[in-house]
Design an enzyme around this catalytic site. Structure first.
Site, PDB file in Angstrom:
ATOM      1  N   ASN A  62       1.248  -1.326  -0.292  1.00 20.78           N
ATOM      2  CA  ASN A  62      -0.280   0.054  -0.546  1.00 20.78           C
ATOM      3  C   ASN A  62       0.296   1.012  -0.344  1.00 20.78           C
ATOM      4  O   ASN A  62       2.078   1.302   0.764  1.00 20.78           O
ATOM      5  CB  ASN A  62      -1.328   0.019   1.098  1.00 20.78           C
ATOM      6  CG  ASN A  62      -0.801  -0.019   2.939  1.00 20.78           C
ATOM      7  OD1 ASN A  62       0.605  -1.124   2.730  1.00 20.78           O
ATOM      8  ND2 ASN A  62      -1.178   0.253   3.452  1.00 20.78           N
ATOM      9  N   GLU A  64       0.563   5.431   0.584  1.00 19.80           N
ATOM     10  CA  GLU A  64      -0.435   6.183   1.643  1.00 19.80           C
ATOM     11  C   GLU A  64      -0.198   7.929   0.898  1.00 19.80           C
ATOM     12  O   GLU A  64       1.095   8.408   0.114  1.00 19.80           O
ATOM     13  CB  GLU A  64      -0.500   6.183   2.477  1.00 19.80           C
ATOM     14  CG  GLU A  64      -1.611   4.988   3.465  1.00 19.80           C
ATOM     15  CD  GLU A  64      -1.280   4.419   4.613  1.00 19.80           C
ATOM     16  OE1 GLU A  64      -0.749   5.224   5.632  1.00 19.80           O
ATOM     17  OE2 GLU A  64      -2.622   3.818   4.578  1.00 19.80           O
ATOM     18  N   CYS A  73      -4.447   0.508  -2.765  1.00 23.17           N
ATOM     19  CA  CYS A  73      -4.096  -0.757  -1.669  1.00 23.17           C
ATOM     20  C   CYS A  73      -3.280  -1.458  -2.455  1.00 23.17           C
ATOM     21  O   CYS A  73      -2.912  -1.822  -3.673  1.00 23.17           O
ATOM     22  CB  CYS A  73      -5.000  -1.251  -1.684  1.00 23.17           C
ATOM     23  SG  CYS A  73      -6.832  -1.054  -0.712  1.00 23.17           S
ATOM     24  N   GLU A  75      -2.897  -4.795  -3.037  1.00 19.89           N
ATOM     25  CA  GLU A  75      -3.634  -5.304  -4.124  1.00 19.89           C
ATOM     26  C   GLU A  75      -3.360  -5.066  -5.292  1.00 19.89           C
ATOM     27  O   GLU A  75      -3.506  -5.385  -6.462  1.00 19.89           O
ATOM     28  CB  GLU A  75      -4.927  -5.900  -3.765  1.00 19.89           C
ATOM     29  CG  GLU A  75      -5.107  -6.942  -2.224  1.00 19.89           C
ATOM     30  CD  GLU A  75      -5.117  -6.413  -1.153  1.00 19.89           C
ATOM     31  OE1 GLU A  75      -4.867  -5.071  -0.855  1.00 19.89           O
ATOM     32  OE2 GLU A  75      -5.320  -7.025  -0.076  1.00 19.89           O
ATOM     33  N   CYS A 112     -10.011  -5.580   0.537  1.00 18.45           N
ATOM     34  CA  CYS A 112     -10.537  -4.370   0.558  1.00 18.45           C
ATOM     35  C   CYS A 112     -12.081  -4.786  -0.480  1.00 18.45           C
ATOM     36  O   CYS A 112     -11.630  -5.306  -1.529  1.00 18.45           O
ATOM     37  CB  CYS A 112     -10.825  -2.626   0.364  1.00 18.45           C
ATOM     38  SG  CYS A 112     -10.465  -2.148  -1.089  1.00 18.45           S
TER      39      CYS A 112
HETATM   40  N1  THU Z   1      -5.195  -1.735   3.163  1.00 16.03           N
HETATM   41  C1  THU Z   1      -4.731  -2.884   1.706  1.00 16.03           C
HETATM   42  O1  THU Z   1      -3.474  -1.601   0.984  1.00 16.03           O
HETATM   43  N2  THU Z   1      -5.449  -3.336   1.132  1.00 16.03           N
HETATM   44  C2  THU Z   1      -6.522  -3.624   1.661  1.00 16.03           C
HETATM   45  O2  THU Z   1      -7.553  -4.271   1.599  1.00 16.03           O
HETATM   46  C3  THU Z   1      -7.420  -3.055   2.512  1.00 16.03           C
HETATM   47  C4  THU Z   1      -6.487  -1.395   3.267  1.00 16.03           C
HETATM   48  C5  THU Z   1      -5.110  -0.379   3.148  1.00 16.03           C
HETATM   49  C6  THU Z   1      -5.159   1.354   2.849  1.00 16.03           C
HETATM   50  C7  THU Z   1      -4.411   1.749   3.552  1.00 16.03           C
HETATM   51  O3  THU Z   1      -3.453   2.713   3.331  1.00 16.03           O
HETATM   52  C8  THU Z   1      -4.398   1.162   4.442  1.00 16.03           C
HETATM   53  O4  THU Z   1      -4.354   0.047   4.100  1.00 16.03           O
HETATM   54  C9  THU Z   1      -5.609   0.578   5.551  1.00 16.03           C
HETATM   55  O5  THU Z   1      -6.556   1.124   4.959  1.00 16.03           O
END
Ligand code: THU
Length: 160
Positions: A62, A64, A73, A75, A112
């Site tokens: 991920n 940000e 994310c 994935e 997610c």
């Molecule tokens: N996140 C992912 O990378 N994958 C997911 O399927 C769920 C959430 C990340 C997004 C964000 O940077 C952090 O987790 C918190 O939500």
């Protein structure tokens, strides 16, 4: 009125050591990618590793952003990279690993909704299923044989 029941199928492995060796290796790549995540806002690090049919492994984590919704994310970072670099490749499986810097996650963390939708697109595009293995920092690993099991009633191009 008719009632429809939808059954989904998930396999649960007690720990990483119970996985097939090839998936243990894939999960190890996901752990390593997870630890390289850029997650200064949530402190929630996620790594994803994709096994392509060619044998190649693609990883992502991920990313940000101070403007929160601009982040992405793990994935989708991995899938979009695979889609951009290997447009003809078939994704066989995906391993996902999540870790919080605040507390130890022992529950399996599923992708997610937005990532499930993206996985659905690629299953349709490549016309074959993608196995998905997900976990927390430690503990059980959950396997779904296809995104269809974690995203019933997918929306795809046939509706357009
Ligand atoms: N996140 C992912 O990378 N994958 C997911 O399927 C769920 C959430 C990340 C997004 C964000 O940077 C952090 O987790 C918190 O939500």
């Amino acid at each position: 009125m008719k009632n429809i029941k939808i059954e989904i199928n998930l396999d649960v492995f007690e720990s990483v050591s119970k996985l097939p060796v090839s998936i243990q290796k894939l999960m190890d790549k996901a752990h390593k990618a997870r630890d390289r995540a850029y997650a200064p806002y949530s402190s929630f690090k996620v790594g994803a590793a994709l096994q392509l049919n060619s044998g190649e492994i693609i990883t992502g984590n991920n990313q940000e952003n101070a403007a929160y919704p601009s982040g992405l994310c793990a994935e989708r970072v991995a899938i979009f990279y695979a889609g951009s670099q290997y447009p003809e490749a078939t994704i066989h499986s995906m391993a996902i690993s999540a870790k919080s810097l605040h507390s130890k996650i022992t529950k399996a963390v599923p992708p997610c909704g937005a990532c499930r939708q993206v996985l659905a697109e690629y299953e349709v595009k490549q016309n074959s299923l993608i196995e998905i293995y997900f976990m927390g920092e430690s503990g059980k690993v959950v396997k779904s044989n296809s995104v269809k099991d974690i995203l019933p009633l997918i929306f795809d191009s046939t509706f357009l």
